[in-house]
Design a protein around this motif. Structure first.
Motif, PDB file in Angstrom:
ATOM      1  N   LYS A 316      27.434  41.824  43.047  1.00  0.00           N
ATOM      2  CA  LYS A 316      27.032  42.146  44.422  1.00  0.00           C
ATOM      3  C   LYS A 316      27.373  40.997  45.364  1.00  0.00           C
ATOM      4  N   VAL A 320      29.691  41.034  48.599  1.00  0.00           N
ATOM      5  CA  VAL A 320      29.226  40.575  49.914  1.00  0.00           C
ATOM      6  C   VAL A 320      30.244  39.595  50.506  1.00  0.00           C
ATOM      7  N   LEU A 322      33.393  39.492  49.886  1.00  0.00           N
ATOM      8  CA  LEU A 322      34.574  40.254  50.306  1.00  0.00           C
ATOM      9  C   LEU A 322      34.325  40.943  51.634  1.00  0.00           C
ATOM     10  N   VAL A 323      33.110  41.504  51.762  1.00  0.00           N
ATOM     11  CA  VAL A 323      32.747  42.172  53.015  1.00  0.00           C
ATOM     12  C   VAL A 323      32.727  41.166  54.171  1.00  0.00           C
ATOM     13  N   ARG A 413      34.894  46.532  43.010  1.00  0.00           N
ATOM     14  CA  ARG A 413      35.021  47.563  44.058  1.00  0.00           C
ATOM     15  C   ARG A 413      33.815  47.406  44.985  1.00  0.00           C
ATOM     16  N   ILE A 414      34.119  47.024  46.204  1.00  0.00           N
ATOM     17  CA  ILE A 414      33.046  46.631  47.132  1.00  0.00           C
ATOM     18  C   ILE A 414      32.008  47.739  47.287  1.00  0.00           C
ATOM     19  N   ASN A 415      32.476  48.953  47.546  1.00  0.00           N
ATOM     20  CA  ASN A 415      31.519  50.033  47.834  1.00  0.00           C
ATOM     21  C   ASN A 415      30.613  50.324  46.648  1.00  0.00           C
ATOM     22  N   MET A 418      28.063  47.463  46.188  1.00  0.00           N
ATOM     23  CA  MET A 418      27.037  47.467  47.228  1.00  0.00           C
ATOM     24  C   MET A 418      26.042  48.600  47.039  1.00  0.00           C
TER      25      MET A 418
END
Lengths: 421, 224
Positions: A316, A320, A322-323, A413-415, A418
């Protein structure tokens, strides 16, 4: 600074923060790394010790005699010789060999060894009779006081000798006092011309006397114990064996020995002994390399597991980052940095412990092997160069250890991380 | 600002799921948009596609005129960092970093000098009424405070758009209203486009525009 990357200060701050957190859960894995590097250092140190110890036993041979011919007995009848007949070697054999093969050898000299009694010395001494001028000039045995024989003295039947430091110390107190003093050998007085430094245990009771003198004073005959041939150092192995064969053929022909007789004359080669020793040491070195690599792999696995766990638990956090604009390269560098950091910290602990253990082992070994003639294990301490190379290896190992976790981190994978649908 | 034309997105699992089905959407700068719909209707997928967190299979997506298909991952990261702020239901703060460090993170990746970073972070914390909480780690904060930290982190970069996925899902009604007010304030004062995905009609009814999704399609697009 390129966007998506951390500044150096922020990079190290992040590595230290993450390392502090991962360290708590990674102590056991870290111990695995400490153990791996510790074993590596101990194994390398021990191997160095065996190498140095064994080498010290025969190092002097490298600059010394390489082929030695000594008398033997015939194993078959041939050309008037009967089976079991002694084949003597004489000074004239040596002189003829010298004439024939001088271009292919550094020097050839006859040598005779006699165990004799020496007044004032409890143990017997070995009287070495030869053309010793060359031998003493050859750096194998260095004159530390007085001087060497002159060629005139070698031919002049003077009662002169050159003694080792050990005998000089026992009889005369110091090397300087020994020069020009009288040494009594078999009730015959000899003037000490020089004192040499023994390079090996076998030299400590060897007294050098010119051949002509020995023949006149000690009743020694023309026969010699051996003819020693020193080869030119760079002689290739093939040529060395050819020279040996040529000498053998010539001596066998001269003395009428059957070419098939293997025991009429003995050819000993110190280089064979050295090669055998080197092969043994090579095997030990190979074993060390394999064991060392296995230990380092253990270290890599230790750190890799810490970092892998860390990445798994921080999915996570990575998402974060990456986001928040981090590039994947930045994440990769962060994870690799952590891995190198762990490897360096635990690796240095392992190196330090290994060095301490080797130093202690050194003290113990030195204490127990001080009087040994044949040294099996020598100085085990690891050099700074090795420590430096080991540190570089640890950094590389850290990078290797971090590679899999870092790749995993960048594939987040960000999504999903998260908690989106 | 946001331009989607005939966008399709399928999740290829055991049974393929069409998450976005021919989505056509245009959002202008400064809009305050709510996206509602039942679970699995494609709201979050739409938000992820808009925020460049997820790719799409077919169609055309332009973000401020830039065709997204032409960008590589690093360029997408830069666009995200410059233009988009994200707020999630579970706050998604970094647990071992304190409030200040969490808000500072996007500025670090943007390469903002430390002194400027400090000014902007403190200014943002003041706006979010988080002064005094700078050194606290997220677990010391209430849900509402954590969400305010997440909004501060999203706002600190002065983004063009904030994408919020169920930002009030874990909050009580008082906190929910507080967060919605905060978003409205950002929208009105800074002209930031806000897109909020929500289940709650009480929230979507407060938006200037409400998009309803079903089975990956935009079913309704109402402006108020």
């Amino acid at each position: 600074m390129k966007e998506g990357r951390l500044s150096l200060r922020d990079y190290f701050r992040d590595i230290l923060t993450s390392a502090r957190i991962s360290c708590r859960r990674g102590v056991l894995s870290g111990l695995m790394t400490v153990w791996g590097v510790f074993i590596f250092i101990v194994v390398v140190g021990t191997s160095n010790g065996i190498d140095r110890g064994n080498r010290s036993n025969y190092d002097y041979l490298l600059d010394y005699i390489l082929i030695s011919v000594s008398p033997g007995e015939t194993s078959m009848a041939h050309n008037g010789l009967v089976k079991g007949q002694m084949i003597p070697l004489t000074r004239s054999d040596a002189q003829e060999l010298q004439m024939l093969f001088s271009d292919r050898s550094e020097f050839i000299y006859p040598r005779k060894q006699n165990i004799v009694q020496c007044k004032s010395l409890t143990s017997s001494i070995q009287l070495l009779v030869s053309d010793y001028r060359k031998e003493l000039n050859d750096n194998a045995l260095k004159i530390v006081a007085g001087r060497n024989f002159t060629q005139v003295e070698l031919n002049g039947r003077n009662r002169i000798c050159i003694i080792p430091e050990t005998i000089a110390a026992q009889l005369f107190g110091s090397t300087d006092d020994a020069v020009n003093s009288i040494l009594e050998v078999n009730s015959m007085p000899y003037i000490v011309l020089g004192v040499y430094k023994p390079v090996h245990q076998i030299n400590i009771n060897q007294v050098f006397v010119p051949f002509e003198t020995a023949m006149a004073m000690q009743g020694i005959e023309d026969e010699v114990s051996s003819i020693d041939i020193k080869l030119i150092l760079e002689t290739p192995v093939k040529q060395k064996y050819q020279l040996k064969e040529d000498m053998r053929s010539w001596l066998y022909f001269k003395k009428g020995i059957s070419p098939y007789d293997a025991s009429a004359l003995h050819f000993e080669e110190s280089i064979d002994f050295i090669e055998a020793q080197e092969k043994l040491l090579d095997s030990i070195r190979l074993f060390t390399v394999v064991l060392g690599l296995l230990s380092l792999i253990m270290g890599i696995l230790g750190v890799s597991s810490i970092v892998y766990l860390s990445v798994k638990e921080r999915t996570k956090e990575i998402a974060v980052r990456l986001v928040c604009g981090s590039g994947k390269g930045s994440i990769l560098r962060l994870i690799l940095g952590e891995s190198v950091f762990f490897m360096l910290v635990f690796g240095c602990i392992g190196m330090a412990l290994g060095s301490i253990v080797l130093n202690i082992a050194n003290i113990i070994v030195e204490k127990f092997t001080a009087d040994e003639k044949w040294i099996f294990i020598g100085d085990m301490t690891v050099s700074w160069q090795l420590i430096l190379s080991c540190t570089v290896a640890i950094i590389v190992c850290g990078l290797i250890a971090g590679l899999v976790p870092a790749r995993k981190a960048t594939s987040v994978r960000i999504n999903q991380a998260m908690g989106c649908e | 600002m946001i331009d989607l034309k005939g966008v399709y997105k399928t999740y290829w699992g055991d049974t393929p799921l069409l998450a976005l089905n021919n989505v056509n959407l245009h959002i202008d700068e400064g809009e305050f948009v709510g996206v509602t719909g039942p679970s699995g209707s494609g709201k979050s997928t739409l938000l992820n596609v808009i925020g460049l967190l997820d790719s799409y299979d077919e169609g055309e997506y332009r973000f401020r005129g830039q065709l997204i298909k032409e960008l590589n991952k690093e360029e997408e990261a830069i666009i995200r960092n410059h233009n988009v702020g994200f707020v999630f239901q579970r706050y998604n703060l970094i647990s071992f970093k304190n409030v200040y460090e969490n808000v500072e993170l996007p500025l670090i990746y943007r390469g903002v000098p430390q002194q400027e970073r400090e000014e902007r972070v403190l200014n943002m914390l003041e706006k979010m009424e988080l002064v005094g909480w700078e050194k606290h780690i997220p677990s010391h904060l209430s849900g509402g405070q954590q969400q305010r930290v997440a909004i501060a982190r999203a706002m600190v970069m002065n983004p063009k758009i904030i994408l919020a996925d169920e930002p009030t899902g874990a909050l009580d009604s008082r906190m929910t209203q507080e967060i919605v007010n905060l978003f409205r304030k950002c929208n009105e004062e800074s002209n930031i486009t806000i897109v909020i995905v929500t289940h709650e009609t009480s929230i979507s009814s407060q938006m200037n525009r409400c998009i309803t999704m079903n089975d990956g399609r935009i079913e309704k697009d109402e402006r108020r």
